[in-house]
Design a protein around this motif. Structure first.
Motif, PDB file in Angstrom:
ATOM      1  N   CYS A 144       2.899 -12.359 -18.461  1.00 26.21           N
ATOM      2  CA  CYS A 144       3.181 -11.777 -19.675  1.00 26.21           C
ATOM      3  C   CYS A 144       2.907 -10.321 -19.583  1.00 26.21           C
ATOM      4  O   CYS A 144       1.912  -9.848 -18.705  1.00 26.21           O
ATOM      5  CB  CYS A 144       2.378 -12.464 -20.967  1.00 26.21           C
ATOM      6  N   GLY A 145       3.200  -9.624 -20.598  1.00 22.22           N
ATOM      7  CA  GLY A 145       2.779  -7.939 -20.479  1.00 22.22           C
ATOM      8  C   GLY A 145       1.477  -7.716 -20.533  1.00 22.22           C
ATOM      9  O   GLY A 145       0.891  -6.934 -19.991  1.00 22.22           O
ATOM     10  N   HIS A 146       0.548  -8.450 -21.394  1.00 18.49           N
ATOM     11  CA  HIS A 146      -0.777  -8.144 -21.632  1.00 18.49           C
ATOM     12  C   HIS A 146      -1.365  -8.506 -20.432  1.00 18.49           C
ATOM     13  O   HIS A 146      -2.506  -7.964 -19.976  1.00 18.49           O
ATOM     14  CB  HIS A 146      -1.253  -9.134 -22.864  1.00 18.49           C
ATOM     15  N   CYS A 147      -1.208  -9.605 -19.646  1.00 15.06           N
ATOM     16  CA  CYS A 147      -1.679  -9.952 -18.451  1.00 15.06           C
ATOM     17  C   CYS A 147      -1.542  -9.079 -17.458  1.00 15.06           C
ATOM     18  O   CYS A 147      -2.566  -8.666 -16.490  1.00 15.06           O
ATOM     19  CB  CYS A 147      -1.145 -11.385 -18.185  1.00 15.06           C
TER      20      CYS A 147
ATOM     21  N   LYS B  87      -0.913  -5.633 -17.810  1.00 14.28           N
ATOM     22  CA  LYS B  87      -1.851  -4.753 -18.201  1.00 14.28           C
ATOM     23  C   LYS B  87      -3.152  -4.801 -17.751  1.00 14.28           C
ATOM     24  O   LYS B  87      -3.869  -3.690 -17.203  1.00 14.28           O
ATOM     25  CB  LYS B  87      -1.692  -4.108 -19.526  1.00 14.28           C
ATOM     26  N   LEU B  88      -3.775  -6.058 -17.847  1.00 13.98           N
ATOM     27  CA  LEU B  88      -5.128  -6.154 -17.504  1.00 13.98           C
ATOM     28  C   LEU B  88      -5.443  -6.204 -16.246  1.00 13.98           C
ATOM     29  O   LEU B  88      -6.602  -6.287 -15.527  1.00 13.98           O
ATOM     30  CB  LEU B  88      -5.693  -7.507 -18.299  1.00 13.98           C
ATOM     31  N   LYS B  89      -4.286  -6.654 -15.216  1.00  6.03           N
ATOM     32  CA  LYS B  89      -4.620  -7.186 -13.905  1.00  6.03           C
ATOM     33  C   LYS B  89      -5.363  -6.115 -13.002  1.00  6.03           C
ATOM     34  O   LYS B  89      -6.293  -6.493 -12.375  1.00  6.03           O
ATOM     35  CB  LYS B  89      -3.084  -7.360 -13.335  1.00  6.03           C
ATOM     36  N   SER B  90      -5.062  -4.835 -13.136  1.00  3.61           N
ATOM     37  CA  SER B  90      -5.747  -3.825 -12.119  1.00  3.61           C
ATOM     38  C   SER B  90      -6.983  -3.708 -12.507  1.00  3.61           C
ATOM     39  O   SER B  90      -7.952  -3.719 -11.845  1.00  3.61           O
ATOM     40  CB  SER B  90      -4.949  -2.554 -12.200  1.00  3.61           C
ATOM     41  N   SER B  91      -7.414  -3.955 -13.812  1.00  5.99           N
ATOM     42  CA  SER B  91      -8.871  -3.865 -14.246  1.00  5.99           C
ATOM     43  C   SER B  91      -9.673  -4.887 -13.992  1.00  5.99           C
ATOM     44  O   SER B  91     -10.641  -4.918 -13.479  1.00  5.99           O
ATOM     45  CB  SER B  91      -8.903  -3.415 -15.974  1.00  5.99           C
TER      46      SER B  91
ATOM     47  N   VAL C 264     -17.832 -13.306 -11.957  1.00  8.30           N
ATOM     48  CA  VAL C 264     -16.266 -12.942 -12.745  1.00  8.30           C
ATOM     49  C   VAL C 264     -15.344 -13.667 -11.931  1.00  8.30           C
ATOM     50  O   VAL C 264     -15.348 -13.805 -10.619  1.00  8.30           O
ATOM     51  CB  VAL C 264     -15.925 -11.339 -12.538  1.00  8.30           C
ATOM     52  N   GLY C 265     -14.609 -14.356 -12.728  1.00 12.52           N
ATOM     53  CA  GLY C 265     -13.476 -15.230 -12.272  1.00 12.52           C
ATOM     54  C   GLY C 265     -12.247 -15.534 -12.916  1.00 12.52           C
ATOM     55  O   GLY C 265     -12.136 -15.031 -14.119  1.00 12.52           O
ATOM     56  N   ALA C 266     -11.113 -16.056 -12.339  1.00 14.10           N
ATOM     57  CA  ALA C 266      -9.984 -16.343 -12.934  1.00 14.10           C
ATOM     58  C   ALA C 266      -9.685 -17.572 -12.942  1.00 14.10           C
ATOM     59  O   ALA C 266      -9.727 -18.195 -11.786  1.00 14.10           O
ATOM     60  CB  ALA C 266      -8.831 -15.083 -12.519  1.00 14.10           C
TER      61      ALA C 266
ATOM     62  N   PRO D 229      -3.751 -13.571 -22.335  1.00 10.06           N
ATOM     63  CA  PRO D 229      -5.014 -13.821 -21.669  1.00 10.06           C
ATOM     64  C   PRO D 229      -5.991 -13.834 -22.531  1.00 10.06           C
ATOM     65  O   PRO D 229      -6.177 -13.752 -23.829  1.00 10.06           O
ATOM     66  CB  PRO D 229      -5.131 -12.367 -20.969  1.00 10.06           C
ATOM     67  N   THR D 230      -6.838 -14.651 -21.974  1.00 11.71           N
ATOM     68  CA  THR D 230      -8.385 -15.127 -22.780  1.00 11.71           C
ATOM     69  C   THR D 230      -9.255 -14.821 -21.987  1.00 11.71           C
ATOM     70  O   THR D 230      -9.508 -15.233 -20.793  1.00 11.71           O
ATOM     71  CB  THR D 230      -8.277 -16.764 -23.079  1.00 11.71           C
ATOM     72  N   ILE D 231     -10.461 -14.076 -22.423  1.00 14.50           N
ATOM     73  CA  ILE D 231     -11.657 -13.585 -21.813  1.00 14.50           C
ATOM     74  C   ILE D 231     -12.661 -14.060 -22.391  1.00 14.50           C
ATOM     75  O   ILE D 231     -13.020 -13.954 -23.680  1.00 14.50           O
ATOM     76  CB  ILE D 231     -11.493 -11.844 -21.684  1.00 14.50           C
ATOM     77  N   LYS D 232     -13.436 -14.704 -21.611  1.00 17.75           N
ATOM     78  CA  LYS D 232     -15.043 -15.430 -22.177  1.00 17.75           C
ATOM     79  C   LYS D 232     -15.818 -14.665 -21.195  1.00 17.75           C
ATOM     80  O   LYS D 232     -15.809 -14.840 -20.274  1.00 17.75           O
ATOM     81  CB  LYS D 232     -14.649 -16.834 -22.279  1.00 17.75           C
TER      82      LYS D 232
END
Length: 50
Positions: free
Chosen positions: A1-4, A6-10, A24-26, A47-50
């Motif tokens: 998705c677009g949000h994912c 955008k977050l990918k490089s960071s 950190v993991g995915a 995305p969900t970040i916990k």
């Protein structure tokens, strides 16, 4: 998705930036083998970040 996307490089930089501080993991919650983990952690959107 677009949000994912955008977050990918960071997100890819985080493990090195936080080395020794936090792990950190995915997890791919679309993969059936990960569904129990995703359900137990309450992941219901991306995305969900916990």
């Amino acid at each position: 998705c677009g949000h994912c996307q955008k977050l990918k490089s960071s997100w890819e930089k985080l493990p090195n930036a936080l080395k020794g501080v936090v792990k950190v993991g995915a997890v791919n919650c679309d993969d059936d083998k990960n569904k129990p983990l995703c359900n137990s952690e309450g992941v219901d959107s991306f995305p969900t970040i916990k």
